[in-house]
Scaffold this motif. Structure first.
Motif, PDB file in Angstrom:
ATOM      1  N   LEU A 226       0.822  -1.206   0.000  1.00  0.00           N
ATOM      2  CA  LEU A 226       0.000   0.000   0.000  1.00  0.00           C
ATOM      3  C   LEU A 226       0.858   1.259   0.000  1.00  0.00           C
ATOM      4  N   ALA A 227       1.948   1.255   0.766  1.00  0.00           N
ATOM      5  CA  ALA A 227       2.813   2.428   0.826  1.00  0.00           C
ATOM      6  C   ALA A 227       3.393   2.750  -0.545  1.00  0.00           C
ATOM      7  N   ARG A 228       3.776   1.718  -1.306  1.00  0.00           N
ATOM      8  CA  ARG A 228       4.342   1.952  -2.633  1.00  0.00           C
ATOM      9  C   ARG A 228       3.288   2.538  -3.573  1.00  0.00           C
ATOM     10  N   LEU A 229       2.074   1.973  -3.544  1.00  0.00           N
ATOM     11  CA  LEU A 229       1.022   2.473  -4.427  1.00  0.00           C
ATOM     12  C   LEU A 229       0.552   3.863  -4.000  1.00  0.00           C
ATOM     13  N   LYS A 230       0.520   4.102  -2.703  1.00  0.00           N
ATOM     14  CA  LYS A 230       0.114   5.416  -2.217  1.00  0.00           C
ATOM     15  C   LYS A 230       1.088   6.492  -2.670  1.00  0.00           C
ATOM     16  N   THR A 231       2.364   6.184  -2.662  1.00  0.00           N
ATOM     17  CA  THR A 231       3.366   7.133  -3.142  1.00  0.00           C
ATOM     18  C   THR A 231       3.159   7.453  -4.620  1.00  0.00           C
ATOM     19  N   LEU A 232       2.888   6.407  -5.411  1.00  0.00           N
ATOM     20  CA  LEU A 232       2.613   6.622  -6.829  1.00  0.00           C
ATOM     21  C   LEU A 232       1.383   7.492  -7.017  1.00  0.00           C
ATOM     22  N   MET A 233       0.343   7.229  -6.237  1.00  0.00           N
ATOM     23  CA  MET A 233      -0.891   7.989  -6.346  1.00  0.00           C
ATOM     24  C   MET A 233      -0.666   9.462  -6.024  1.00  0.00           C
ATOM     25  N   GLU A 234       0.107   9.727  -4.990  1.00  0.00           N
ATOM     26  CA  GLU A 234       0.345  11.113  -4.575  1.00  0.00           C
ATOM     27  C   GLU A 234       1.206  11.874  -5.567  1.00  0.00           C
ATOM     28  N   ARG A 235       2.120  11.185  -6.256  1.00  0.00           N
ATOM     29  CA  ARG A 235       3.019  11.858  -7.195  1.00  0.00           C
ATOM     30  C   ARG A 235       2.456  11.931  -8.612  1.00  0.00           C
ATOM     31  N   ALA A 236       1.386  11.215  -8.870  1.00  0.00           N
ATOM     32  CA  ALA A 236       0.848  11.156 -10.234  1.00  0.00           C
ATOM     33  C   ALA A 236       0.205  12.486 -10.624  1.00  0.00           C
ATOM     34  N   PRO A 237       0.432  12.951 -11.848  1.00  0.00           N
ATOM     35  CA  PRO A 237      -0.289  14.130 -12.339  1.00  0.00           C
ATOM     36  C   PRO A 237      -1.798  13.837 -12.403  1.00  0.00           C
TER      37      PRO A 237
END
Length: 373
Positions: free
Chosen positions: A247-258
């Protein structure tokens, strides 16, 4: 097919006769018209000489008159020569028209009958667009590329072309070998490492093997990490039972995604998959048959969701029921009620790290938190 050929023949014949008819019609000119004009103009010249001899006109007027009559005489003589030459020219043009209008259609139709395929039924574009790709053509193309690579095994571009085709054909082992050749010949990039890992994942039937994990880890190194590699590493963490890390990895992607990132949909789908939300039990049998219209079915779903929410608020329930309630609320458009369900579940399962991770994953996947909230 017979009707089509008959229609084509009639249209061709009509066009031929229209053109030939136009060529056949010509303006009739008397044969001695030009000679008569020449004789008239010669008489006029003689008349001018007589008028000058009698003193009726002076020399200047006589010269002007002779010049004008001479110009008309020359023009009449030229018309006579052109008309003499016109008849053979018209005959040649008519012969060429007959050959072009009759011979060419016959040659074309005969050639198509021999070389073409007049018996093949028509193939409308709309129908062809719905057909699946010709597997035999894909196989033939792959065979050609393989033959070229057999002669030149150091053609990195060739391996890069055929690798995704192998993967699409279900030849995951061949795809992995092709991607290894690409990396060996053209160099390592995040995308190439992620593609290699994906091929190894497919070859292992959905398991992130050690070799695949190494490829995915290489794909997220550097300044431009691969989104695909990160997604698969999150799945690897879940596979290992470490849902918070996934979840932490996907959450980071979600937060950085345009905001307009094309992979946001895939991220949300992966988060909802990790949440492992059990489906909402829907009416079956006679009860389902009684719901005739979409409005009736939607009203029944809302009734079931509200009943689930009332029961959980009064009696409590397991994590799966809370996840089911939050997702159902969000799907029905009740985002505030969906968020409230998530918060109530977090309070209830505050001491369970795995439950908290599943709730966080669902909230992110539904767009209730983070990007899209």
């Amino acid at each position: 097919m017979t009707a089509l050929w008959l229609t084509v023949a009639l249209m061709t014949g009509a066009a031929v006769f229209v053109v030939l008819g136009s060529l056949a019609r010509r303006r009739e000119v008397p044969a001695d018209a030009a000679e008569a004009d020449v004789a008239v103009y010669r008489d006029q010249i003689d008349e001018i000489a007589r008028d000058r001899a009698r003193g009726l006109i002076d020399e200047r007027d006589a010269d002007s008159a002779r010049v004008e009559v001479a110009r008309r005489l020359i023009a009449a003589s030229d018309r006579g020569g052109l008309e003499a030459e016109a008849a053979p020219s018209v005959r040649r043009r008519r012969a060429a028209a007959v050959i072009a209008l009759v011979g060419l259609p016959l040659v074309s139709l005969g050639g198509y009958a021999v070389l073409g395929s007049p018996g093949v039924p028509d193939q409308p574009l709309a129908a062809r667009a719905k057909q699946a790709p010709d597997v035999s053509r894909v196989a033939d193309m792959v065979s050609r590329v393989e033959a070229a690579l057999a002669k030149n095994p150091d053609d990195g571009r060739g391996w890069e072309v055929i690798a995704p085709i192998y993967l699409g054909m279900g030849r995951a082992d061949d795809a992995a070998g092709a991607y290894r050749n690409v990396i060996r010949l053209l160099g390592s990039t995040p995308d190439r490492q992620a593609n290699l890992g994906e091929a190894l994942f497919a070859a292992a039937e959905g398991v992130v093997t050690q070799d695949a994990r190494i490829a995915f880890e290489r794909s997220v190194e550097g300044d431009a990490p691969s989104i695909k590699g990160s997604l698969y590493l999150a799945r690897a963490a879940q596979q290992d039972g470490d849902l918070p890390a996934a979840l932490a990895r996907l959450k980071t992607l979600m937060e950085r995604a345009p905001k307009d990132a094309p992979y946001l949909g895939a991220l949300k789908d992966e988060l909802q998959r990790m949440a492992e939300v059990p489906p909402l039990p829907l009416p079956t049998g006679a009860e389902a048959e009684a719901l005739k219209t979409p409005e009736q079915r939607m009203a029944k779903v809302r009734e079931m969701v509200d009943a689930l929410g009332d029961r959980l608020a009064g009696e409590g329930g397991d994590l799966g029921e809370w996840l089911r309630l939050a997702r159902a609320r969000a799907v029905l458009g009740d985002t505030d009620k969906a968020r409230a369900a998530i918060e109530q579940a977090r309070a209830k399962f505050s001491g369970d790290g795995r439950a908290a991770a599943r709730l966080d994953a669902l909230a992110l996947g539904l767009g209730l938190e983070g990007r899209g909230a």
